[in-house]
Design a protein around this motif. Sequence first.
Motif, PDB file in Angstrom:
ATOM      1  N   PHE A 106       0.798  -1.223   0.000  1.00  0.00           N
ATOM      2  CA  PHE A 106       0.000   0.000   0.000  1.00  0.00           C
ATOM      3  C   PHE A 106       0.838   1.285   0.000  1.00  0.00           C
ATOM      4  N   ASP A 144       0.788   6.167  -8.736  1.00  0.00           N
ATOM      5  CA  ASP A 144      -0.167   5.179  -9.240  1.00  0.00           C
ATOM      6  C   ASP A 144       0.500   3.858  -9.611  1.00  0.00           C
ATOM      7  N   TRP A 163       2.625   0.161  -8.442  1.00  0.00           N
ATOM      8  CA  TRP A 163       2.985  -0.889  -7.493  1.00  0.00           C
ATOM      9  C   TRP A 163       4.460  -1.250  -7.611  1.00  0.00           C
ATOM     10  N   ASP A 166      -1.179   0.346  -9.799  1.00  0.00           N
ATOM     11  CA  ASP A 166      -1.660   0.006  -8.463  1.00  0.00           C
ATOM     12  C   ASP A 166      -3.119  -0.427  -8.589  1.00  0.00           C
ATOM     13  N   TRP A 175      -5.065  -2.029  -6.475  1.00  0.00           N
ATOM     14  CA  TRP A 175      -5.992  -1.862  -5.358  1.00  0.00           C
ATOM     15  C   TRP A 175      -6.753  -0.545  -5.489  1.00  0.00           C
ATOM     16  N   LYS A 176      -6.144   0.453  -6.124  1.00  0.00           N
ATOM     17  CA  LYS A 176      -6.869   1.706  -6.354  1.00  0.00           C
ATOM     18  C   LYS A 176      -7.965   1.508  -7.391  1.00  0.00           C
ATOM     19  N   GLU A 177      -7.727   0.586  -8.304  1.00  0.00           N
ATOM     20  CA  GLU A 177      -8.700   0.310  -9.362  1.00  0.00           C
ATOM     21  C   GLU A 177      -9.809  -0.609  -8.867  1.00  0.00           C
ATOM     22  N   SER A 204     -11.004  -1.591  -5.458  1.00  0.00           N
ATOM     23  CA  SER A 204     -11.035  -1.498  -4.001  1.00  0.00           C
ATOM     24  C   SER A 204     -11.867  -2.623  -3.387  1.00  0.00           C
ATOM     25  N   TRP A 237       0.683   5.493 -14.870  1.00  0.00           N
ATOM     26  CA  TRP A 237       1.561   4.723 -13.995  1.00  0.00           C
ATOM     27  C   TRP A 237       2.804   4.302 -14.772  1.00  0.00           C
ATOM     28  N   ARG A 259      -8.450  -0.298   2.432  1.00  0.00           N
ATOM     29  CA  ARG A 259      -9.741  -0.716   1.913  1.00  0.00           C
ATOM     30  C   ARG A 259     -10.755  -0.830   3.048  1.00  0.00           C
TER      31      ARG A 259
END
Length: 410
Positions: free
Chosen positions: A42, A68, A70, A88, A90-92, A94, A115, A374
């Motif tokens: 994260f 943006d 990882w 990333d 997890w941003k896309e 959640s 990114w 999250r």
Amino acid sequence: MSTPAVEIANAFTPLGRSDQGGRPDAMQLQYQEGYVYVGHLFSGGFSVVDARNPRDMTTVGFHAAPPDTWNIHLQAADDLLLVIHAKDLWKEFSAEQNYYQGSVGTRLAGTRRTWSAGVAMFDISNPAEPRQISFLDVDGVGVHRLWYTGGRWAYASVLAEGFTDYVFRVIDLKDPAKPRWAGEWWLPGMNSARGESPTWDTGRWRYALHHAIIDGDTAYASWRDGGLTLLDIRDREAPELISHRNWSPPFGGGTHPAVPLPARELLLVADEATADNLQDGLKHVWVFTIADPTNPISIATLPTPAEQDYARKGGHFGPHNLHENRPGSFVSDTLIFATYQNAGVRSFDISDPYRPKPVGALLPGPPAKLMDPRPGRPCVIQTADVHVRPDGVLFCTDYNAGLLSAQYDG
């Protein structure tokens, strides 16, 4: 540093813990020359931890990822550190299950790139101070995971434009300052740029290479819900299929690492638990015989931890990663170490591969705080990765609780 609190320490002695400079969200780790390199889930970047004294580990550097992006996975060997760059996700996604279900490349096709995507190569001849020397770009979502144990060739799971999800690619590091992409291979149906169409239910199953582990001229590749392939890579420019097995369905998919034990013609294959409270079913670590590589056959599973009601503990319960028998680490074809997320680290004796036995358990206490942004995530241990030194000193990571060290006493 005080001894870390643990709930179970059977055949393990806890040694120390590191919060990685206040960024305890730890994913993959690499141990090299007394230092641990940790990719963050994260925090956006990777950290360098001086672990020469496992009881008193010190964070000596943090290297931020581009926006943006990882840097969750990395590999270290031959004074080189390879670090993945990818969107990333997890941003896309959640909502976690949206990441694990369906084809990521298909859903992100046409997204404006904000990114960095590819692999960054670092010189770590000074292990505390990685120095970037090159970057190998990808025209798409990026790279998920790597395999590199030194020498000319590295191996990556790559999601480039025109593919439904991550596929197998070879990296030529003949000149690390000028790396290049070499051969690639994908499951039929994944190359949408060539007009291929998936034959699987793309709304439910995710066919995507997690990563491949290499032994000699064979790549043992895990494809999440797409199962397992053995690839002949004698020609690094043109990999060829040896065999393909998939047990999803009826089992729940998520095939993650495949660790060969070549002296015994065995292969360990872990299916990752990817949903809370066993919503994706109970996952297993499978023992395969590969005496005939064209016909891998499952002969057993490792025993599932059962001291607590892990299914209702919260978070993910089940396999995530295996100690991968990397050169220079603890290497055994009978003693196996595996992470089970909310059940910590486990060791198994597979002297009889048809009757594996549990021989050790290390269950850390809950994290001090949640790094996971999250919503609704439980405050429970989620042990992710494990590496064991030749002397039995073990390092394991957690998404929220950082880096833990322990001595295996079994």
